[in-house]
Design a protein around this motif. Structure first.
Motif, PDB file in Angstrom:
ATOM      1  N   ALA A 118    -113.316  21.019 -26.702  1.00  0.00           N
ATOM      2  CA  ALA A 118    -112.421  22.007 -26.099  1.00  0.00           C
ATOM      3  C   ALA A 118    -111.042  21.943 -26.742  1.00  0.00           C
ATOM      4  N   LYS A 119    -110.387  23.085 -26.809  1.00  0.00           N
ATOM      5  CA  LYS A 119    -109.076  23.190 -27.451  1.00  0.00           C
ATOM      6  C   LYS A 119    -108.044  22.277 -26.800  1.00  0.00           C
ATOM      7  N   MET A 120    -108.055  22.200 -25.462  1.00  0.00           N
ATOM      8  CA  MET A 120    -107.026  21.443 -24.759  1.00  0.00           C
ATOM      9  C   MET A 120    -107.262  19.938 -24.821  1.00  0.00           C
ATOM     10  N   ASP A 121    -108.461  19.490 -25.192  1.00  0.00           N
ATOM     11  CA  ASP A 121    -108.722  18.069 -25.413  1.00  0.00           C
ATOM     12  C   ASP A 121    -108.587  17.789 -26.904  1.00  0.00           C
ATOM     13  N   SER A 122    -107.349  17.655 -27.356  1.00  0.00           N
ATOM     14  CA  SER A 122    -107.097  17.545 -28.794  1.00  0.00           C
ATOM     15  C   SER A 122    -107.225  16.113 -29.305  1.00  0.00           C
ATOM     16  N   MET A 123    -107.185  15.119 -28.409  1.00  0.00           N
ATOM     17  CA  MET A 123    -107.283  13.732 -28.828  1.00  0.00           C
ATOM     18  C   MET A 123    -108.751  13.369 -29.077  1.00  0.00           C
ATOM     19  N   ASP A 124    -109.014  12.592 -30.116  1.00  0.00           N
ATOM     20  CA  ASP A 124    -110.388  12.189 -30.429  1.00  0.00           C
ATOM     21  C   ASP A 124    -111.039  11.464 -29.256  1.00  0.00           C
ATOM     22  N   LEU A 125    -110.269  10.608 -28.604  1.00  0.00           N
ATOM     23  CA  LEU A 125    -110.808   9.862 -27.466  1.00  0.00           C
ATOM     24  C   LEU A 125    -111.234  10.803 -26.345  1.00  0.00           C
ATOM     25  N   GLU A 126    -110.474  11.874 -26.137  1.00  0.00           N
ATOM     26  CA  GLU A 126    -110.816  12.834 -25.088  1.00  0.00           C
ATOM     27  C   GLU A 126    -112.144  13.511 -25.398  1.00  0.00           C
ATOM     28  N   GLU A 128    -114.557  12.378 -27.315  1.00  0.00           N
ATOM     29  CA  GLU A 128    -115.656  11.416 -27.292  1.00  0.00           C
ATOM     30  C   GLU A 128    -116.101  11.102 -25.870  1.00  0.00           C
ATOM     31  N   LYS A 129    -115.123  10.884 -24.990  1.00  0.00           N
ATOM     32  CA  LYS A 129    -115.437  10.483 -23.619  1.00  0.00           C
ATOM     33  C   LYS A 129    -115.671  11.671 -22.692  1.00  0.00           C
ATOM     34  N   GLY A 130    -115.286  12.879 -23.142  1.00  0.00           N
ATOM     35  CA  GLY A 130    -115.491  14.050 -22.306  1.00  0.00           C
ATOM     36  C   GLY A 130    -114.556  14.116 -21.120  1.00  0.00           C
ATOM     37  N   ILE A 131    -113.380  13.459 -21.210  1.00  0.00           N
ATOM     38  CA  ILE A 131    -112.403  13.501 -20.128  1.00  0.00           C
ATOM     39  C   ILE A 131    -111.038  13.875 -20.701  1.00  0.00           C
ATOM     40  N   ILE A 517     -99.560  -6.166 -20.210  1.00  0.00           N
ATOM     41  CA  ILE A 517     -99.468  -4.717 -20.037  1.00  0.00           C
ATOM     42  C   ILE A 517     -99.990  -4.359 -18.646  1.00  0.00           C
ATOM     43  N   SER A 518     -99.318  -3.433 -17.983  1.00  0.00           N
ATOM     44  CA  SER A 518     -99.682  -3.037 -16.625  1.00  0.00           C
ATOM     45  C   SER A 518     -99.914  -1.537 -16.576  1.00  0.00           C
ATOM     46  N   GLY A 519    -100.851  -1.124 -15.724  1.00  0.00           N
ATOM     47  CA  GLY A 519    -101.157   0.300 -15.608  1.00  0.00           C
ATOM     48  C   GLY A 519    -101.832   0.618 -14.294  1.00  0.00           C
ATOM     49  N   MET A 520    -102.441   1.809 -14.241  1.00  0.00           N
ATOM     50  CA  MET A 520    -102.983   2.333 -12.995  1.00  0.00           C
ATOM     51  C   MET A 520    -104.455   1.984 -12.777  1.00  0.00           C
ATOM     52  N   GLY A 521    -105.089   1.288 -13.708  1.00  0.00           N
ATOM     53  CA  GLY A 521    -106.497   0.934 -13.525  1.00  0.00           C
ATOM     54  C   GLY A 521    -107.128   0.472 -14.824  1.00  0.00           C
ATOM     55  N   GLU A 522    -108.394   0.082 -14.736  1.00  0.00           N
ATOM     56  CA  GLU A 522    -109.113  -0.426 -15.914  1.00  0.00           C
ATOM     57  C   GLU A 522    -109.184   0.621 -17.025  1.00  0.00           C
ATOM     58  N   LEU A 523    -109.552   1.851 -16.670  1.00  0.00           N
ATOM     59  CA  LEU A 523    -109.685   2.896 -17.680  1.00  0.00           C
ATOM     60  C   LEU A 523    -108.347   3.184 -18.355  1.00  0.00           C
ATOM     61  N   HIS A 524    -107.278   3.217 -17.566  1.00  0.00           N
ATOM     62  CA  HIS A 524    -105.934   3.473 -18.092  1.00  0.00           C
ATOM     63  C   HIS A 524    -105.592   2.467 -19.189  1.00  0.00           C
ATOM     64  N   LEU A 525    -105.794   1.186 -18.898  1.00  0.00           N
ATOM     65  CA  LEU A 525    -105.449   0.150 -19.870  1.00  0.00           C
ATOM     66  C   LEU A 525    -106.435   0.121 -21.038  1.00  0.00           C
ATOM     67  N   ASP A 526    -107.704   0.359 -20.757  1.00  0.00           N
ATOM     68  CA  ASP A 526    -108.703   0.406 -21.842  1.00  0.00           C
ATOM     69  C   ASP A 526    -108.362   1.492 -22.859  1.00  0.00           C
ATOM     70  N   ILE A 527    -107.907   2.641 -22.364  1.00  0.00           N
ATOM     71  CA  ILE A 527    -107.555   3.747 -23.257  1.00  0.00           C
ATOM     72  C   ILE A 527    -106.398   3.343 -24.167  1.00  0.00           C
ATOM     73  N   TYR A 528    -105.389   2.666 -23.610  1.00  0.00           N
ATOM     74  CA  TYR A 528    -104.245   2.278 -24.441  1.00  0.00           C
ATOM     75  C   TYR A 528    -104.620   1.185 -25.442  1.00  0.00           C
ATOM     76  N   VAL A 529    -105.485   0.274 -25.054  1.00  0.00           N
ATOM     77  CA  VAL A 529    -105.952  -0.745 -26.003  1.00  0.00           C
ATOM     78  C   VAL A 529    -106.702  -0.081 -27.160  1.00  0.00           C
TER      79      VAL A 529
END
Length: 766
Positions: A118-126, A128-131, A517-529
């Motif tokens: 999708a156009k609005m999911d421009s990041m490769d990670l987005e 790949e993960k469909g989010i 590093i601190s964040g809002m959850g496991e997925l949040h931090l996994d994405i930044y790693v």
């Protein structure tokens, strides 16, 4: 329902008659519009909501005659956000909107097989993960209207993206799944919309899915979200039979033909739906009548209500935050999106219909209403930062005035003058250079050093916009680089992500020297790693997740501490007397310092130092070294020395006084408690509840949704690590869950004892 509505409307009608049919002036709890047209001036003194925004009153006929020319252009602008629970179809819906408005030439699916995405999911990670991970801005035209859109993430870990988008938007579309209905993140998003007084439409998506039931979803919106809402459309068939929609306002049937549903045909309402259409139209009129006096009077008098009159009433009620029109369709099957765009234009406010206020720093933060005029002084809010290909990209919402390329702007926070080197309008990750942007628009600038939430002006005024709500991080990870030669790149990545995301924090553990590093959850931090690895080519080693505990006190404790030190020359002398106590449960503050001294035992110039000392002491409690919250410090007495007293002496006195009395205040450890919603087939309900109990969770609700059981529970975050794997195992891969922060709550005594013991062992080993 009819009897209840009739009684309510009868009471409202009597009130109208008693007023001589005069509309009441607006208040913070009642915003009534006397005309369905955009405003030309402020007809009443402004009233403000909790965030400093209110819906502006609409112009009288006399004001319409003398309105400024720029208002015509402003009436054609809509700034909207698309928000929903994860996997409700937000990005798919935005993709169709861009296609039907001509912004893109072909449709690509989220996680599409063509590898484009999708156009609005421009990041490769987005892709790949469909989010959706980052909110993305775009703009399009529908008819002669310009629509600025921000597509936001649905996962709770990226809630700050929704928060800052809603802070600057004038309207929103709440997307709901026709099968899943109102889910946990739907409630969170709706709460954010309430916080910023955002009028909204609801769009029930996925009518083509098995088990689709839009009427169940509307009932959930009324019960779970407590909204006055009603359908403005009725589906022609559901699931595999979904063929089109009936417009209940205009009594017309619409069918969507062509490869991508781009050809719309209008037809008579099918005979077998005539009775259902009449019933649902009456339900719509009743719901709108509860929120609009003009329609209520017509309804009570049994006057015929035309489509035009009903449409105007819906607009008044929607922009007045008293009603939510519910649209339907299937974005994936290309049905209903064009009618939703008509609804955005017809029912959501333009920029001048939502008034904003700013704080005048030259007048002790006096509230000033912004007119939204492009001819006024520039006022723009930086609501999002992003590292672009050409440096820092700063997203701005222009509230008043005009910003031009090459102009000088002043950062109200720092006072620095900044030249605008490049001005662009965003289309996901594509940029279109523009020369100027007017009030009501959302644009981006390059080369502007600032922080999220900074206000920019042209220098003629010192205005600052109110800040947005930033939730506290709930989870931490220890992170180090796999090799030593990539330190600069690692630091650069952490600095960039901290600047972009206010919920991503980085600190250094003083005991171990590890980077945390601190964040809002496991997925949040996994994405930044993962982003550190991909974007900066830095491999990292991640330690065990660490929960962000807090400490607090449960009872009052007195302190009387004298700090006295003499080592030749000027000494140090400072005495503080008082007590600490817990703040009330409903307090919005986390720390409070009160000076209750009578007389001048301590000179007033030392009060700031004393407060700083207590604040510094609260940064690390003695139980497990985590910050102390919900605390009030009251200073009742003290003593000073004419020569030896100093700011340092009193700061140290406060620091040691806190440590002296802290144990006597019966401190407890607080842990993040998460609201967890689990959805799994009924056959696994017993296993799911048993597992939640083993994790020391508390079941707060359980209901049946078709063949599935929906369980809501409060579970300590410390016990939720690895839950996704455990849930898949116990439900044969059929279960799913969502989790969001609920509150910090005291841990059980045995858990506290274990945490304190582990902390002391770690301290002794170091």
């Amino acid at each position: 329902m009819g009897r209840v509505v009739y009684q309510r409307l009868l009471a409202r009608a009597r009130s109208i008659v008693a007023r001589g049919h005069a509309l009441p002036p607006p208040s913070s709890s009642s915003r009534i519009f006397d005309q369905p047209h955009p405003p030309s001036s402020w007809p009443w003194p402004p009233t403000y909501g909790c965030n400093g925004r209110r819906l502006a009153g609409l112009a009288s006929p006399l004001e319409e005659a003398s309105k400024e020319p720029w208002r015509d252009a402003m009436q054609k602008i809509r700034n909207i956000g698309i928000s929903a629970h994860i996997d409700s179809g937000k990005t798919t819906l935005t993709e169709r909107v861009l296609f039907y408005t001509g912004r893109i030439n072909s449709i690509h699916e989220v996680r599409g097989k063509d590898g484009v995405g999708a156009k609005m999911d421009s990041m490769d990670l987005e892709r790949e993960k469909g989010i959706t991970i980052q909110s993305a801005a775009t703009h399009c035209t529908w008819g002669d209207n310009q629509i600025n859109i921000i597509d936001t993430p649905g996962h709770v870990d990226f809630t700050i993206e929704v928060e800052r988008a809603l802070r600057v938007l004038d309207g929103a579309v709440l997307v709901l799944c026709s099968v899943g209905g109102v889910q946990s993140q739907s409630i969170t998003v709706d709460r954010q919309m309430r916080r910023y007084n955002v009028p909204r439409l609801a769009f029930i998506n996925k009518l083509d899915r098995a088990g689709a039931d839009p009427w169940k979803v509307i009932d959930q919106v009324r019960k779970k979200l407590r909204h006055n809402c009603a359908a403005v459309q009725l589906p022609i068939g559901l699931e595999n039979e979904h063929r089109g929609l009936v417009d209940l306002v205009h009594d017309r049937a619409f069918y969507f033909n062509g490869v991508h549903g781009e050809t719309i045909t209008t037809a008579e309402i099918p005979i077998d739906l005539t009775a259902a259409v009449a019933d649902k139209r009456r339900e719509l009129i009743e719901a709108v009548s509860e929120a609009d006096d003009e329609l209520a009077e017509m309804f009570l008098n049994d006057e015929p209500i035309s489509a035009d009159e009903l449409e105007k009433a819906i607009r008044r009620a929607t922009t007045g935050l008293r009603f939510i029109p519910v649209f339907m369709g299937s974005a994936f099957k290309n049905k209903g999106v064009q009618l939703l765009l008509d609804g955005v234009v017809n029912f959501l406010p333009c920029p001048v219909e939502v008034s904003n206020f700013t704080l005048d720093q030259n007048k002790k933060e006096e509230k000033v209403a912004l007119s939204g005029s492009p001819e006024g002084p520039l006022v723009a809010l930086a609501f999002k930062l992003e590292e672009g290909r050409f440096g820092q990209l700063t997203y701005l919402r222009v509230y008043e005035g005009t910003i031009r390329r090459g102009d000088l702007m002043v950062n109200s926070k720092t006072g620095k003058k900044i030249k605008v080197p490049r001005l662009v309008r965003m289309h996901a990750d594509d940029m279109e250079d523009i020369q100027e942007a007017h009030a009501g628009e959302i644009v981006a600038v390059f080369g502007v050093e600032c922080s999220t939430g900074d206000t920019f002006t042209d220098g003629s005024v010192r205005y600052t916009m109110t800040s947005m709500n930033v939730p506290e991080p709930v989870m931490s990870l220890a992170i180090t680089t796999a090799s030593k030669d990539v330190g600069p790149q690692f630091s650069k990545a952490l600095n960039r992500f901290q600047k972009e995301d206010p919920t991503f924090r980085v600190c250094l553990d003083p005991d171990s020297g590890q980077t945390i590093i601190s964040g809002m959850g496991e997925l949040h931090l996994d994405i930044y790693v993962e982003r550190i690895r991909r974007e900066y080519k830095v491999d990292t080693v991640v330690g065990k997740p660490r929960v962000n505990f807090r400490e607090t006190v449960t009872q009052r404790a007195e302190f009387d501490y004298l700090h006295k030190k003499q080592s030749g020359g000027q000494g140090q002398y400072g005495r503080v007397v008082g007590y600490i106590e817990p703040l009330p449960e409903d307090s919005e503050k986390k720390f409070e310092f009160l000076n209750m001294m009578i007389g001048q035992a301590i000179p007033s110039q030392f009060m700031v130092a004393i407060e700083k000392g207590f604040i510094e002491a609260c940064n690390s409690g003695s139980l497990i070294g985590h910050p102390v919250e919900n605390l009030r410090v009251v200073l009742t007495d003290g003593a000073s020395h004419a020569v030896d007293s100093s700011e340092l002496a009193f700061k140290l006195a406060a620091l040691y006084a806190f440590r002296q009395c802290y144990a006597a205040a019966r401190p407890v450890i607080l842990e993040p408690l998460m609201l967890v919603e689990i959805k799994a087939p009924m056959e696994f309900q017993g296993s799911v509840i048993g597992d939640i109990n083993r994790r020391k969770g508390m079941i707060v609700g359980s209901e049946q949704d078709g063949d599935d059981a929906v369980v809501n529970a409060h579970v300590p975050l410390n016990n939720m690590f690895g839950y996704s794997t455990a849930l898949r195992s116990m439900t044969q891969g059929k279960g799913e869950f969502t989790m969001e922060y609920h509150q910090h709550s005291a841990v059980p005594q045995d858990v506290q004892l274990q945490l304190v013991t582990n902390f002391k062992k770690k301290a002794d080993s170091n």
